[in-house]
Design a protein around this motif. Structure first.
Motif, PDB file in Angstrom:
ATOM      1  N   GLY A   1      -0.015  -6.808  -5.876  1.00 44.50           N
ATOM      2  CA  GLY A   1      -1.000  -8.324  -6.228  1.00 44.50           C
ATOM      3  C   GLY A   1      -2.243  -7.572  -5.451  1.00 44.50           C
TER       4      GLY A   1
ATOM      5  N   GLY B   1      -2.565  -2.719   5.467  1.00 45.06           N
ATOM      6  CA  GLY B   1      -3.603  -1.630   5.117  1.00 45.06           C
ATOM      7  C   GLY B   1      -3.367  -0.836   5.856  1.00 45.06           C
TER       8      GLY B   1
ATOM      9  N   ALA C   1      -4.905   2.767   5.472  1.00 49.22           N
ATOM     10  CA  ALA C   1      -4.692   3.439   3.634  1.00 49.22           C
ATOM     11  C   ALA C   1      -5.208   2.246   2.644  1.00 49.22           C
ATOM     12  CB  ALA C   1      -3.376   2.376   3.745  1.00 49.22           C
TER      13      ALA C   1
ATOM     14  N   VAL D   1       3.915  -7.695  -2.314  1.00 49.51           N
ATOM     15  CA  VAL D   1       3.828  -9.208  -3.016  1.00 49.51           C
ATOM     16  C   VAL D   1       2.562  -8.708  -4.532  1.00 49.51           C
ATOM     17  CG1 VAL D   1       1.852 -10.626  -3.322  1.00 49.51           C
ATOM     18  CG2 VAL D   1       2.906 -10.130  -0.842  1.00 49.51           C
TER      19      VAL D   1
HETATM   20  N1  LIG Z   1       0.233  -6.001  -2.491  1.00 46.13           N
HETATM   21  C1  LIG Z   1       0.518  -5.474  -1.417  1.00 46.13           C
HETATM   22  N2  LIG Z   1       2.272  -5.630  -0.636  1.00 46.13           N
HETATM   23  C2  LIG Z   1       2.616  -5.564   0.297  1.00 46.13           C
HETATM   24  N3  LIG Z   1       1.510  -4.522   0.990  1.00 46.13           N
HETATM   25  C3  LIG Z   1       0.041  -4.378   0.465  1.00 46.13           C
HETATM   26  C4  LIG Z   1      -0.222  -4.427  -0.623  1.00 46.13           C
HETATM   27  N4  LIG Z   1      -1.233  -4.619  -1.373  1.00 46.13           N
HETATM   28  C5  LIG Z   1      -1.583  -3.803  -0.239  1.00 46.13           C
HETATM   29  N5  LIG Z   1      -0.643  -3.799   0.730  1.00 46.13           N
HETATM   30  C6  LIG Z   1      -0.583  -2.804   2.092  1.00 46.13           C
HETATM   31  O1  LIG Z   1      -2.046  -1.911   2.237  1.00 46.13           O
HETATM   32  C7  LIG Z   1      -1.485  -0.689   2.283  1.00 46.13           C
HETATM   33  C8  LIG Z   1      -1.881   0.103   1.047  1.00 46.13           C
HETATM   34  O2  LIG Z   1      -1.920  -0.558  -0.228  1.00 46.13           O
HETATM   35  S1  LIG Z   1      -1.856   0.763  -1.623  1.00 46.13           S
HETATM   36  O3  LIG Z   1      -1.503  -0.228  -3.000  1.00 46.13           O
HETATM   37  O4  LIG Z   1      -0.074   1.774  -1.136  1.00 46.13           O
HETATM   38  N6  LIG Z   1      -3.131   1.544  -1.848  1.00 46.13           N
HETATM   39  C9  LIG Z   1      -3.553   2.383  -1.106  1.00 46.13           C
HETATM   40  O5  LIG Z   1      -2.383   3.486  -0.459  1.00 46.13           O
HETATM   41  C10 LIG Z   1      -4.725   2.733  -1.457  1.00 46.13           C
HETATM   42  N7  LIG Z   1      -4.863   3.661  -0.694  1.00 46.13           N
HETATM   43  C11 LIG Z   1      -5.131   3.420  -2.412  1.00 46.13           C
HETATM   44  O6  LIG Z   1      -4.818   2.199  -3.715  1.00 46.13           O
HETATM   45  C12 LIG Z   1       0.120  -0.424   2.082  1.00 46.13           C
HETATM   46  O7  LIG Z   1       0.659   0.292   2.970  1.00 46.13           O
HETATM   47  C13 LIG Z   1       0.280  -1.945   2.377  1.00 46.13           C
HETATM   48  O8  LIG Z   1       0.214  -2.052   4.213  1.00 46.13           O
END
Ligand SMILES: Nc1ncnc2c1ncn2[C@@H]1O[C@H](COS(=O)(=O)NC(=O)[C@@H](N)CO)[C@@H](O)[C@H]1O
Length: 143
Positions: free
Chosen positions: A89, A118, A19, A45
């Motif tokens: 975040g 991610g 992701a 976060v």
């Molecule tokens: N601030 C955050 N808090 C918790 N998990 C996060 C965060 N940022 C990213 N992740 C992790 O990264 C994954 C993807 O994050 S997301 O913000 O959804 N980003 C996306 O989906 C990207 N494909 C487009 O931005 C989430 O499923 C989680 O596993």
């Protein structure tokens, strides 16, 4: 930080696709995971948490410990979840905070798993449905 806590018969996940361009590196046995009789802790976060990550870790651990003692389990599933907030975040800070929460809880003697960061993941959750089975918390630095 936004937290959703679900007391569950089990939580199981399976990693699907990336992701993020650079998700957390994981081993083969981290691609699937399951815990039974577990407090599932979904955490987003938030940007504001970047002001004081250490304080957020301490506050999150305190909140989780309080619920764990109420629902009487020793098993905790730390689950990164980007859908509890519209002010996320950065992934780097988020991963660091979640890893520190995992480590602090392990150091306190809990049985802790953390779902990979991610990745898109399939998951199954069986909420127990008692009055304390579904809780949410919001924590911010400073207050
Ligand atoms: N601030 C955050 N808090 C918790 N998990 C996060 C965060 N940022 C990213 N992740 C992790 O990264 C994954 C993807 O994050 S997301 O913000 O959804 N980003 C996306 O989906 C990207 N494909 C487009 O931005 C989430 O499923 C989680 O596993």
């Amino acid at each position: 930080m936004r937290i959703l806590l679900i007391h569950s018969d089990y939580l199981e996940y399976e990693v699907k696709d990336k992701a993020l361009k650079k998700p957390e590196e994981i081993s083969e046995n981290q691609k699937k995971g399951r815990l039974d009789e577990v407090l599932a802790v979904f955490m987003s976060v938030e940007k504001v948490d970047e002001q004081n990550p250490e304080e957020i870790v301490k506050k999150a651990v305190k909140e989780i410990e309080e619920v764990v003692s109420q629902v009487k389990t020793n098993n905790i599933f730390v689950y990164p979840f980007a859908h509890l907030s519209s002010e996320l975040g950065s992934p780097d800070v988020a991963l660091r905070i979640l890893k520190e929460i995992e480590n602090e809880l392990k150091n306190k003697g809990y049985n802790v798993r953390r779902a990979p960061f991610g990745y898109y993941k399939a998951f199954k959750l069986s909420c127990k449905g008692h009055p304390l089975a579904e809780l949410s918390r919001t924590i911010v630095p400073g207050e």
